[in-house]
Enzyme design. Sequence first.
Site, mmCIF file in Angstrom:
data_model
loop_
_atom_site.group_PDB
_atom_site.id
_atom_site.type_symbol
_atom_site.label_atom_id
_atom_site.label_comp_id
_atom_site.label_asym_id
_atom_site.label_seq_id
_atom_site.Cartn_x
_atom_site.Cartn_y
_atom_site.Cartn_z
ATOM 1 N N SER A 17 -16.527 1.032 2.156
ATOM 2 C CA SER A 17 -15.375 0.741 3.010
ATOM 3 C C SER A 17 -14.136 1.421 2.446
ATOM 4 C CB SER A 17 -15.141 -0.770 3.081
ATOM 5 O OG SER A 17 -13.864 -1.006 3.645
ATOM 6 N N HIS A 67 -17.665 3.413 6.052
ATOM 7 C CA HIS A 67 -17.311 2.224 6.841
ATOM 8 C C HIS A 67 -15.794 2.205 7.043
ATOM 9 C CE1 HIS A 67 -18.041 -1.908 8.298
ATOM 10 N NE2 HIS A 67 -16.906 -2.243 7.680
ATOM 11 N N ASP A 93 -12.639 0.258 8.665
ATOM 12 C CA ASP A 93 -12.194 -1.054 9.137
ATOM 13 C C ASP A 93 -10.945 -0.916 9.993
ATOM 14 O OD1 ASP A 93 -14.031 -3.011 7.998
ATOM 15 O OD2 ASP A 93 -13.359 -2.211 6.068
ATOM 16 N N MET A 144 -8.172 -2.568 12.267
ATOM 17 C CA MET A 144 -7.556 -3.898 12.488
ATOM 18 C C MET A 144 -6.258 -3.735 13.277
ATOM 19 S SD MET A 144 -8.012 -5.595 8.735
ATOM 20 C CE MET A 144 -9.472 -5.293 7.722
ATOM 21 N N HIS A 189 -15.834 -0.362 12.358
ATOM 22 C CA HIS A 189 -15.889 -1.823 12.537
ATOM 23 C C HIS A 189 -14.581 -2.228 13.214
ATOM 24 C CE1 HIS A 189 -15.762 -5.941 10.187
ATOM 25 N NE2 HIS A 189 -15.866 -6.098 11.495
ATOM 26 N N MET A 246 -12.014 -4.584 14.507
ATOM 27 C CA MET A 246 -11.478 -5.950 14.456
ATOM 28 C C MET A 246 -10.228 -5.945 15.318
ATOM 29 S SD MET A 246 -12.191 -6.495 10.413
ATOM 30 C CE MET A 246 -12.392 -4.729 10.158
ATOM 31 N N MET A 276 -20.656 -10.912 8.961
ATOM 32 C CA MET A 276 -19.494 -10.993 8.081
ATOM 33 C C MET A 276 -19.757 -12.053 7.007
ATOM 34 S SD MET A 276 -17.350 -8.705 8.974
ATOM 35 C CE MET A 276 -16.136 -9.149 7.726
ATOM 36 N N GLY A 293 -10.389 -9.346 7.838
ATOM 37 C CA GLY A 293 -8.946 -9.123 7.753
ATOM 38 C C GLY A 293 -8.505 -8.475 6.453
ATOM 39 N N PHE A 294 -9.210 -8.765 5.389
ATOM 40 C CA PHE A 294 -8.781 -8.254 4.081
ATOM 41 C C PHE A 294 -9.976 -7.915 3.208
ATOM 42 C CE2 PHE A 294 -5.694 -11.243 5.740
ATOM 43 C CZ PHE A 294 -4.517 -10.490 5.694
ATOM 44 N N GLY A 295 -9.783 -6.920 2.354
ATOM 45 C CA GLY A 295 -10.775 -6.635 1.326
ATOM 46 C C GLY A 295 -10.569 -7.582 0.155
ATOM 47 N N ASP A 338 -21.042 -7.514 5.296
ATOM 48 C CA ASP A 338 -19.699 -7.005 4.975
ATOM 49 C C ASP A 338 -18.823 -8.124 4.443
ATOM 50 O OD1 ASP A 338 -17.252 -5.708 4.967
ATOM 51 O OD2 ASP A 338 -17.174 -5.371 7.138
HETATM 52 C C1 DX5 Z 1 -12.916 -7.097 5.872
HETATM 53 C C2 DX5 Z 1 -13.572 -5.765 6.103
HETATM 54 C C3 DX5 Z 1 -14.420 -5.283 5.001
HETATM 55 C C4 DX5 Z 1 -13.733 -5.070 3.683
HETATM 56 C C5 DX5 Z 1 -14.719 -5.389 2.606
HETATM 57 O O1 DX5 Z 1 -12.339 -7.535 7.064
HETATM 58 O O2 DX5 Z 1 -14.364 -5.800 7.275
HETATM 59 O O3 DX5 Z 1 -15.142 -4.119 5.379
HETATM 60 O O4 DX5 Z 1 -13.259 -3.773 3.501
HETATM 61 O O5 DX5 Z 1 -14.068 -5.357 1.414
HETATM 62 P P1 DX5 Z 1 -14.700 -5.937 0.071
HETATM 63 O O6 DX5 Z 1 -15.946 -5.154 -0.198
HETATM 64 O O7 DX5 Z 1 -13.622 -5.714 -0.917
HETATM 65 O O8 DX5 Z 1 -14.975 -7.390 0.334
HETATM 66 ZN ZN ZN Z 2 -15.727 -4.045 7.725
#
Ligand code: DX5
Ligand code: ZN
Length: 224
Positions: free
Chosen positions: A7, A32, A34, A36, A65, A67, A136, A141-143, A174
């Site tokens: 990601s 990947h 993301d 948002m 992906h 969102m 999920m 929303g966040f890594g 994910d």
């Molecule tokens: C969260 C994203 C993920 C995120 C995963 O909403 O969909 O793809 O980047 O990040 P990690 O691997 O840090 O949990």
């Molecule tokens: Zn994702």
Amino acid sequence: MVELAFSILAADFAHLADEIALATAGGGSIVHVDVMDGHFVPNITFGPPVVAAIRPVTELPLDCHLMIEDPDQFIPAFAKAGADMVSVHVEVCRHLHRTLQHIADNGMAAGVVLNPATPVEAVCEVLPMVHHVLVMSVNPGFGGQKFLPRSVERIAHLARLRRELGLNFRIEVDGGIAHDTVASVVEAGAEMLVAGSAIFQRGRTEANAQEFLRVARAAGGPKA
Ligand code: DX5
Ligand code: ZN
């Protein structure tokens, strides 16, 4: 076959091409992305222009992906930008079947995503038409969030359904997937493994990806 879908949310955005090259050198085989919108999730990231910018710097499939609240509206733009796979959240799609068909009609592999609180059964009717189901394992929303352990049973449930129905969609996971959680999701049946912070942190991207895949491949798949 297990694959690392790295990601880029956790990458250094000022050097995206270099970051993608390092994760690829470490064995990552899917990018990947993301997307948002600040509505479906409380964060804003990037959209089709960034997909178009990275398209020429990698040969790997781009896995977008979404969102976002209204994915239908943007599907053609992602196709034009060079996306290979697009996944949409079941929670926002009033006409999920139509949206998945729209993705396929635009020449991309269609995926459906389940939030942690959404029952697996919510996607039963569309399983024959999807390329992948994304489970999920954090709230989107966040890594960098903590893996939700119940995701393991949810993946196993999907893998059982796949077997019972004789289908071959892929299972993606994910959120919070790292060296300490990856074996459990692979054993349950996940094959497309999304990881952001586990790969791009600490300035050791290539080695992180290699080590991640080593642990993932050492884990066995689901028991028949
Ligand atoms: C969260 C994203 C993920 C995120 C995963 O909403 O969909 O793809 O980047 O990040 P990690 O691997 O840090 O949990
Ligand atoms: Zn994702």
